[in-house]
Write a protein that holds these residues in place. Sequence first.
Motif, PDB file in Angstrom:
ATOM      1  N   VAL A 141      13.531  -2.725  -5.292  1.00  0.00           N
ATOM      2  CA  VAL A 141      12.302  -2.556  -4.610  1.00  0.00           C
ATOM      3  C   VAL A 141      11.654  -3.671  -3.773  1.00  0.00           C
ATOM      4  O   VAL A 141      11.513  -4.643  -4.693  1.00  0.00           O
ATOM      5  N   THR A 142      11.545  -3.711  -2.660  1.00  0.00           N
ATOM      6  CA  THR A 142      11.099  -4.746  -1.910  1.00  0.00           C
ATOM      7  C   THR A 142       9.848  -4.315  -0.944  1.00  0.00           C
ATOM      8  O   THR A 142       9.710  -3.317  -0.265  1.00  0.00           O
ATOM      9  N   VAL A 143       8.727  -5.401  -1.343  1.00  0.00           N
ATOM     10  CA  VAL A 143       7.170  -4.496  -0.974  1.00  0.00           C
ATOM     11  C   VAL A 143       6.910  -5.705   0.277  1.00  0.00           C
ATOM     12  O   VAL A 143       6.859  -7.019  -0.335  1.00  0.00           O
ATOM     13  N   SER A 144       6.812  -5.699   1.387  1.00  0.00           N
ATOM     14  CA  SER A 144       6.632  -6.706   2.425  1.00  0.00           C
ATOM     15  C   SER A 144       4.911  -6.733   2.389  1.00  0.00           C
ATOM     16  O   SER A 144       4.159  -5.822   2.291  1.00  0.00           O
ATOM     17  N   SER A 145       4.527  -8.012   2.607  1.00  0.00           N
ATOM     18  CA  SER A 145       3.048  -8.414   2.862  1.00  0.00           C
ATOM     19  C   SER A 145       2.424  -7.917   4.018  1.00  0.00           C
ATOM     20  O   SER A 145       3.048  -7.647   5.394  1.00  0.00           O
TER      21      SER A 145
ATOM     22  N   ASN B  26       2.673   3.707  -7.001  1.00  0.00           N
ATOM     23  CA  ASN B  26       1.374   3.871  -5.923  1.00  0.00           C
ATOM     24  C   ASN B  26       0.934   2.604  -5.535  1.00  0.00           C
ATOM     25  O   ASN B  26       1.017   1.641  -6.465  1.00  0.00           O
ATOM     26  N   ASN B  27       0.341   2.433  -4.245  1.00  0.00           N
ATOM     27  CA  ASN B  27      -0.410   1.203  -3.778  1.00  0.00           C
ATOM     28  C   ASN B  27       0.498  -0.088  -4.257  1.00  0.00           C
ATOM     29  O   ASN B  27      -0.102  -0.989  -4.663  1.00  0.00           O
ATOM     30  N   LEU B  28       1.536  -0.086  -3.585  1.00  0.00           N
ATOM     31  CA  LEU B  28       2.672  -1.261  -4.073  1.00  0.00           C
ATOM     32  C   LEU B  28       2.077  -2.492  -3.465  1.00  0.00           C
ATOM     33  O   LEU B  28       1.320  -2.450  -2.236  1.00  0.00           O
TER      34      LEU B  28
ATOM     35  N   ARG C 130       3.278  10.390 -25.473  1.00  0.00           N
ATOM     36  CA  ARG C 130       2.946   8.980 -25.734  1.00  0.00           C
ATOM     37  C   ARG C 130       3.496   8.149 -24.683  1.00  0.00           C
ATOM     38  O   ARG C 130       4.555   8.172 -24.402  1.00  0.00           O
ATOM     39  N   ILE C 131       2.503   7.555 -24.022  1.00  0.00           N
ATOM     40  CA  ILE C 131       2.789   6.723 -22.828  1.00  0.00           C
ATOM     41  C   ILE C 131       2.203   5.264 -22.910  1.00  0.00           C
ATOM     42  O   ILE C 131       1.017   5.382 -23.304  1.00  0.00           O
ATOM     43  N   GLY C 132       2.760   4.279 -22.576  1.00  0.00           N
ATOM     44  CA  GLY C 132       2.105   2.913 -22.465  1.00  0.00           C
ATOM     45  C   GLY C 132       2.338   2.187 -21.134  1.00  0.00           C
ATOM     46  O   GLY C 132       3.803   2.409 -20.361  1.00  0.00           O
ATOM     47  N   TYR C 133       1.676   1.587 -20.277  1.00  0.00           N
ATOM     48  CA  TYR C 133       1.788   0.630 -19.380  1.00  0.00           C
ATOM     49  C   TYR C 133       1.648  -0.712 -19.504  1.00  0.00           C
ATOM     50  O   TYR C 133       0.579  -1.041 -20.259  1.00  0.00           O
ATOM     51  N   ALA C 134       2.368  -1.572 -18.719  1.00  0.00           N
ATOM     52  CA  ALA C 134       1.832  -2.846 -18.595  1.00  0.00           C
ATOM     53  C   ALA C 134       0.632  -3.070 -17.822  1.00  0.00           C
ATOM     54  O   ALA C 134       0.359  -2.114 -16.895  1.00  0.00           O
ATOM     55  N   ASP C 135      -0.281  -3.990 -18.103  1.00  0.00           N
ATOM     56  CA  ASP C 135      -1.718  -4.120 -17.301  1.00  0.00           C
ATOM     57  C   ASP C 135      -1.417  -4.297 -16.020  1.00  0.00           C
ATOM     58  O   ASP C 135      -2.013  -3.817 -15.149  1.00  0.00           O
ATOM     59  N   SER C 136      -0.177  -5.086 -15.711  1.00  0.00           N
ATOM     60  CA  SER C 136      -0.020  -5.292 -14.078  1.00  0.00           C
ATOM     61  C   SER C 136       0.087  -3.868 -13.337  1.00  0.00           C
ATOM     62  O   SER C 136      -0.093  -3.909 -12.268  1.00  0.00           O
ATOM     63  N   VAL C 137       0.473  -2.785 -13.679  1.00  0.00           N
ATOM     64  CA  VAL C 137       0.618  -1.742 -13.095  1.00  0.00           C
ATOM     65  C   VAL C 137      -0.196  -0.252 -13.726  1.00  0.00           C
ATOM     66  O   VAL C 137      -0.060   0.677 -13.091  1.00  0.00           O
ATOM     67  N   LYS C 138      -1.075  -0.553 -14.417  1.00  0.00           N
ATOM     68  CA  LYS C 138      -1.830   0.462 -14.876  1.00  0.00           C
ATOM     69  C   LYS C 138      -2.794   1.095 -13.953  1.00  0.00           C
ATOM     70  O   LYS C 138      -3.615   0.086 -13.138  1.00  0.00           O
ATOM     71  N   GLY C 139      -2.958   2.169 -13.702  1.00  0.00           N
ATOM     72  CA  GLY C 139      -3.625   2.717 -12.626  1.00  0.00           C
ATOM     73  C   GLY C 139      -3.098   2.946 -11.551  1.00  0.00           C
ATOM     74  O   GLY C 139      -3.485   3.556 -10.586  1.00  0.00           O
TER      75      GLY C 139
ATOM     76  N   GLY D   2       0.732  -1.407  -0.145  1.00  0.00           N
ATOM     77  CA  GLY D   2       0.090   0.048   0.224  1.00  0.00           C
ATOM     78  C   GLY D   2       0.882   1.470   0.006  1.00  0.00           C
ATOM     79  O   GLY D   2       0.160   2.294  -0.104  1.00  0.00           O
ATOM     80  N   ASP D   3       2.054   1.302   0.200  1.00  0.00           N
ATOM     81  CA  ASP D   3       2.918   2.338   0.496  1.00  0.00           C
ATOM     82  C   ASP D   3       3.035   3.006  -0.904  1.00  0.00           C
ATOM     83  O   ASP D   3       3.039   2.181  -2.009  1.00  0.00           O
ATOM     84  N   SER D   4       4.103   3.978  -1.156  1.00  0.00           N
ATOM     85  CA  SER D   4       4.415   4.478  -2.511  1.00  0.00           C
ATOM     86  C   SER D   4       5.594   4.891  -2.446  1.00  0.00           C
ATOM     87  O   SER D   4       6.353   5.102  -1.355  1.00  0.00           O
ATOM     88  N   LEU D   5       6.382   4.855  -3.660  1.00  0.00           N
ATOM     89  CA  LEU D   5       7.751   5.116  -3.933  1.00  0.00           C
ATOM     90  C   LEU D   5       7.944   5.766  -5.292  1.00  0.00           C
ATOM     91  O   LEU D   5       7.008   5.480  -6.181  1.00  0.00           O
ATOM     92  N   ARG D   6       8.926   6.658  -5.573  1.00  0.00           N
ATOM     93  CA  ARG D   6       9.038   7.439  -6.666  1.00  0.00           C
ATOM     94  C   ARG D   6      10.587   7.050  -6.987  1.00  0.00           C
ATOM     95  O   ARG D   6      11.407   7.229  -6.499  1.00  0.00           O
ATOM     96  N   LEU D   7      10.805   6.035  -8.334  1.00  0.00           N
ATOM     97  CA  LEU D   7      12.137   6.092  -8.665  1.00  0.00           C
ATOM     98  C   LEU D   7      12.739   6.926  -9.625  1.00  0.00           C
ATOM     99  O   LEU D   7      11.738   7.660 -10.343  1.00  0.00           O
ATOM    100  N   SER D   8      13.869   7.344  -9.687  1.00  0.00           N
ATOM    101  CA  SER D   8      14.421   8.488 -10.554  1.00  0.00           C
ATOM    102  C   SER D   8      15.497   7.651 -11.553  1.00  0.00           C
ATOM    103  O   SER D   8      15.928   6.638 -11.091  1.00  0.00           O
ATOM    104  N   CYS D   9      15.607   8.326 -12.773  1.00  0.00           N
ATOM    105  CA  CYS D   9      16.564   7.826 -13.580  1.00  0.00           C
ATOM    106  C   CYS D   9      17.396   9.132 -14.018  1.00  0.00           C
ATOM    107  O   CYS D   9      16.836   9.755 -14.826  1.00  0.00           O
ATOM    108  N   GLY D  10      18.635   9.109 -13.654  1.00  0.00           N
ATOM    109  CA  GLY D  10      19.538  10.339 -14.336  1.00  0.00           C
ATOM    110  C   GLY D  10      20.319   9.876 -15.702  1.00  0.00           C
ATOM    111  O   GLY D  10      20.570   8.840 -15.612  1.00  0.00           O
ATOM    112  N   PHE D  11      20.150  10.708 -16.525  1.00  0.00           N
ATOM    113  CA  PHE D  11      21.054  10.782 -17.731  1.00  0.00           C
ATOM    114  C   PHE D  11      21.948  11.391 -18.054  1.00  0.00           C
ATOM    115  O   PHE D  11      21.825  12.595 -17.372  1.00  0.00           O
ATOM    116  N   SER D  12      22.950  10.768 -18.587  1.00  0.00           N
ATOM    117  CA  SER D  12      24.221  11.926 -18.918  1.00  0.00           C
ATOM    118  C   SER D  12      24.956  11.017 -20.212  1.00  0.00           C
ATOM    119  O   SER D  12      24.800   9.961 -20.447  1.00  0.00           O
ATOM    120  N   GLY D  13      25.495  11.847 -21.026  1.00  0.00           N
ATOM    121  CA  GLY D  13      26.273  11.455 -21.982  1.00  0.00           C
ATOM    122  C   GLY D  13      25.671  11.472 -23.296  1.00  0.00           C
ATOM    123  O   GLY D  13      26.301  11.214 -24.574  1.00  0.00           O
TER     124      GLY D  13
END
Length: 128
Positions: free
Chosen positions: A124-128, A84-86, A57-66, A15-26
């Motif tokens: 990313v580790t999500v405990s039950s 969200n809602n991990l 234009r954006i696409g998501y896997a069904d498992s994470v959509k929404g 149920g928790d949330s996280l935000r992943l970041s991806c830094g780009f260079s080069g």
Amino acid sequence: QVQLVESGGGWVQTGDSLRLSCGFSGGTFSTYAFGWFRRTPGREREFIAALSKSGGRIGYADSVKGRFIISRDNAAKMVYLQMNNLKPEDTAVYYCAARPLPPHDVNFYIRRYDYDFWGQGTQVTVSS
């Protein structure tokens, strides 16, 4: 020498949330499409989300959509994955990937072999 560096992973509860970041260079950030993938032991790297050069234009896997949102900030040269809602099944190593595109290409890409550059991943580790 394009480099991608993921960050923001951690250990959270269902149920928790996280935000992943991806830094780009080069390279020139605005000419690249990006994707997020994840991998667990015994499984192939799985598509999660992707977006085009402009972010229009954006696409998501069904498992994470929404639940997950991919975005990019061209000024900051950053790509994000808001999660969200991990759930426990979201536990994985998450990877950022980049694909350089010519000016006419406005697509997003969802296959592993579509991408040229990869980060090292963030856990990313999500405990039950």
